[in-house]
Scaffold this motif. Structure first.
Motif, PDB file in Angstrom:
ATOM      1  N   MET A   1     -64.523   3.383  65.383  1.00 59.28           N
ATOM      2  CA  MET A   1     -64.443   2.130  64.626  1.00 59.28           C
ATOM      3  C   MET A   1     -65.853   1.681  64.265  1.00 59.28           C
ATOM      4  N   SER A   2     -66.102   1.471  63.001  1.00 54.70           N
ATOM      5  CA  SER A   2     -67.425   1.045  62.549  1.00 54.70           C
ATOM      6  C   SER A   2     -67.692  -0.398  62.963  1.00 54.70           C
ATOM      7  N   ALA A   3     -68.976  -0.701  63.202  1.00 54.17           N
ATOM      8  CA  ALA A   3     -69.345  -2.047  63.619  1.00 54.17           C
ATOM      9  C   ALA A   3     -69.196  -3.024  62.462  1.00 54.17           C
ATOM     10  N   LEU A   4     -68.711  -4.208  62.773  1.00 53.44           N
ATOM     11  CA  LEU A   4     -68.580  -5.261  61.773  1.00 53.44           C
ATOM     12  C   LEU A   4     -69.825  -6.134  61.775  1.00 53.44           C
ATOM     13  N   PRO A   5     -70.207  -6.692  60.621  1.00 46.83           N
ATOM     14  CA  PRO A   5     -71.297  -7.674  60.617  1.00 46.83           C
ATOM     15  C   PRO A   5     -70.930  -8.861  61.506  1.00 46.83           C
ATOM     16  N   SER A   6     -71.919  -9.415  62.183  1.00 46.90           N
ATOM     17  CA  SER A   6     -71.638 -10.540  63.068  1.00 46.90           C
ATOM     18  C   SER A   6     -71.422 -11.816  62.274  1.00 46.90           C
ATOM     19  N   PHE A   7     -70.624 -12.722  62.857  1.00 47.88           N
ATOM     20  CA  PHE A   7     -70.357 -14.014  62.249  1.00 47.88           C
ATOM     21  C   PHE A   7     -71.250 -15.079  62.875  1.00 47.88           C
ATOM     22  N   ASP A   8     -71.613 -16.039  62.073  1.00 47.28           N
ATOM     23  CA  ASP A   8     -72.290 -17.240  62.551  1.00 47.28           C
ATOM     24  C   ASP A   8     -71.195 -18.188  63.044  1.00 47.28           C
ATOM     25  N   GLN A   9     -70.941 -18.186  64.343  1.00 43.55           N
ATOM     26  CA  GLN A   9     -69.805 -18.937  64.879  1.00 43.55           C
ATOM     27  C   GLN A   9     -69.951 -20.443  64.675  1.00 43.55           C
ATOM     28  N   ARG A  10     -71.175 -20.938  64.661  1.00 44.58           N
ATOM     29  CA  ARG A  10     -71.363 -22.350  64.369  1.00 44.58           C
ATOM     30  C   ARG A  10     -70.879 -22.669  62.958  1.00 44.58           C
ATOM     31  N   ARG A  11     -71.193 -21.772  62.021  1.00 44.56           N
ATOM     32  CA  ARG A  11     -70.770 -21.958  60.630  1.00 44.56           C
ATOM     33  C   ARG A  11     -69.246 -21.855  60.507  1.00 44.56           C
ATOM     34  N   VAL A  12     -68.651 -20.907  61.219  1.00 47.15           N
ATOM     35  CA  VAL A  12     -67.189 -20.775  61.213  1.00 47.15           C
ATOM     36  C   VAL A  12     -66.542 -22.063  61.689  1.00 47.15           C
ATOM     37  N   ARG A  13     -67.048 -22.587  62.801  1.00 46.85           N
ATOM     38  CA  ARG A  13     -66.485 -23.825  63.356  1.00 46.85           C
ATOM     39  C   ARG A  13     -66.625 -24.980  62.372  1.00 46.85           C
ATOM     40  N   GLU A  14     -67.794 -25.107  61.742  1.00 49.78           N
ATOM     41  CA  GLU A  14     -68.015 -26.187  60.777  1.00 49.78           C
ATOM     42  C   GLU A  14     -67.039 -26.091  59.610  1.00 49.78           C
ATOM     43  N   ARG A  15     -66.853 -24.887  59.083  1.00 48.74           N
ATOM     44  CA  ARG A  15     -65.956 -24.714  57.938  1.00 48.74           C
ATOM     45  C   ARG A  15     -64.522 -25.116  58.281  1.00 48.74           C
ATOM     46  N   PHE A  16     -64.051 -24.699  59.433  1.00 50.18           N
ATOM     47  CA  PHE A  16     -62.670 -25.023  59.789  1.00 50.18           C
ATOM     48  C   PHE A  16     -62.504 -26.479  60.198  1.00 50.18           C
ATOM     49  N   ASN A  17     -63.518 -27.071  60.768  1.00 49.17           N
ATOM     50  CA  ASN A  17     -63.438 -28.516  61.022  1.00 49.17           C
ATOM     51  C   ASN A  17     -63.328 -29.283  59.716  1.00 49.17           C
ATOM     52  N   ARG A  18     -64.102 -28.885  58.701  1.00 54.60           N
ATOM     53  CA  ARG A  18     -64.035 -29.550  57.407  1.00 54.60           C
ATOM     54  C   ARG A  18     -62.691 -29.308  56.712  1.00 54.60           C
ATOM     55  N   ALA A  19     -62.120 -28.145  56.954  1.00 55.23           N
ATOM     56  CA  ALA A  19     -60.872 -27.789  56.263  1.00 55.23           C
ATOM     57  C   ALA A  19     -59.621 -28.329  56.943  1.00 55.23           C
ATOM     58  N   ALA A  20     -59.750 -28.950  58.101  1.00 55.59           N
ATOM     59  CA  ALA A  20     -58.567 -29.346  58.867  1.00 55.59           C
ATOM     60  C   ALA A  20     -57.618 -30.238  58.069  1.00 55.59           C
ATOM     61  N   GLU A  21     -58.179 -31.205  57.337  1.00 55.07           N
ATOM     62  CA  GLU A  21     -57.327 -32.146  56.599  1.00 55.07           C
ATOM     63  C   GLU A  21     -56.655 -31.487  55.401  1.00 55.07           C
ATOM     64  N   SER A  22     -57.338 -30.559  54.756  1.00 52.22           N
ATOM     65  CA  SER A  22     -56.807 -29.948  53.529  1.00 52.22           C
ATOM     66  C   SER A  22     -56.014 -28.676  53.789  1.00 52.22           C
ATOM     67  N   TYR A  23     -56.110 -28.131  54.966  1.00 51.57           N
ATOM     68  CA  TYR A  23     -55.606 -26.785  55.234  1.00 51.57           C
ATOM     69  C   TYR A  23     -54.149 -26.590  54.805  1.00 51.57           C
ATOM     70  N   ASP A  24     -53.267 -27.432  55.257  1.00 51.55           N
ATOM     71  CA  ASP A  24     -51.844 -27.222  55.000  1.00 51.55           C
ATOM     72  C   ASP A  24     -51.490 -27.310  53.519  1.00 51.55           C
ATOM     73  N   ARG A  25     -52.267 -28.040  52.738  1.00 52.45           N
ATOM     74  CA  ARG A  25     -51.998 -28.143  51.300  1.00 52.45           C
ATOM     75  C   ARG A  25     -52.346 -26.858  50.558  1.00 52.45           C
ATOM     76  N   HIS A  26     -53.197 -26.031  51.148  1.00 49.82           N
ATOM     77  CA  HIS A  26     -53.682 -24.834  50.464  1.00 49.82           C
ATOM     78  C   HIS A  26     -53.245 -23.537  51.149  1.00 49.82           C
ATOM     79  N   ALA A  27     -52.472 -23.623  52.199  1.00 51.35           N
ATOM     80  CA  ALA A  27     -52.202 -22.462  53.053  1.00 51.35           C
ATOM     81  C   ALA A  27     -50.819 -21.857  52.807  1.00 51.35           C
TER      82      ALA A  27
END
Length: 281
Positions: A1-27
């Motif tokens: 299995m090839s290595a995946l690029p690492s994620f910036d977990q702080r950035r991931v958390r920020e994006r999903f915190n911002r998306a919490a209110e809109s998520y269900d409307r777009h999912a």
């Protein structure tokens, strides 16, 4: 299995915190695939006492598991605390939402404590799937199912193609194919993995509508190697044009390769059985 690029977990958390209110409307896609994942539990003969929803988001699978197994204790785990605040209450009169903020690579549960683990559209946010599956195996009891969905490498090809016409640096995450995921399940000492896939294509009348859905569910470039500068106006315009040029009969397609996985707990894992801290209330 090839290595995946690492994620910036702080950035991931920020994006999903911002998306919490809109998520269900777009999912719409996420909700439909979650419904199909829930249907697969109808094939299984289970009486679970405790179920873990990994990467629970706004709690679709928590609701589905509680409806299917009303006697079970269903716990949602997510990196984004704003998502967890949208979980359903355990009882209508209770303030308790039974969600835990945690990294899915370090679950705060004792070994063998879960009778089932479910995950919809979360595994693709792991840059260490072998470690993730080992942690899932650790918390599962022997014979417990782990059923999940994730994205395969043909997902978002239209967006990837549009960016490739503008900028060679990475803008879209890489996704593992189902064979690599199956190998990772076996490496985590999970038993009898079964993998399958399907392609879902959504169409949009405009570039703005497509991008609005992606932003609304928290999708964005969170790879650690991403460009740190702002995308210039000219590059952004060229990207939008390249996306619009892929329209067919006036509709812009967006492809999702959906990978389904099922494996079973064996009571053993490559990682120690101790929990990573205490479970929140």
């Amino acid at each position: 299995m090839s290595a995946l690029p690492s994620f910036d977990q702080r950035r991931v958390r920020e994006r999903f915190n911002r998306a919490a209110e809109s998520y269900d409307r777009h999912a719409a896609v996420q909700h439909e695939i979650g419904r199909r994942l829930d249907e697969r539990f109808g094939w299984l003969k289970l009486e679970p006492a405790r179920i873990l929803d990994l990467g629970t988001g706004t709690g679709q699978m928590v609701r589905a598991m509680r409806e299917r197994y009303p006697k079970a204790d269903v716990i949602g785990v997510d990196l984004a605390e704003a998502m967890l605040r949208r979980l359903p209450r355990r009882r209508w009169w209770s303030l308790h939402r039974q969600g835990v903020v945690a990294d899915m690579h370090a679950l705060p549960f004792v070994g063998g404590s879960m009778d089932a683990v479910v995950s919809n559209f979360a595994v693709q946010w792991s840059d260490r799937p072998a470690a993730l599956f080992a942690e899932v195996a650790r918390v599962m009891s022997s014979g417990a199912p782990f059923a999940f969905t994730t994205l395969g490498p043909d997902s978002l090809v239209e967006v990837r193609r549009a960016w490739a016409a503008v900028d060679p640096s990475p803008h879209v995450h890489q996704f593992l194919d189902m064979h690599d995921l199956g190998d990772a399940l076996v490496g985590a000492m999970l038993a009898d993995p079964v993998m399958d896939r399907e392609t879902v294509t959504v169409t949009y009348p405009t570039v703005d509508a497509l991008l609005s859905d992606l932003r609304g569910v928290g999708v964005g470039n969170t790879q650690s190697g991403r460009s740190r500068g702002m995308t210039g106006a000219q590059a952004w315009r060229r990207f939008r044009e390249a996306l619009a040029e892929q329209a067919v009969d006036g509709q812009i397609p967006l492809t999702y390769e959906i990978v389904y996985g099922l494996a079973w707990g064996t009571g053993v894992s490559p990682v120690p059985q101790e929990a990573h801290g205490m479970v929140g209330g």
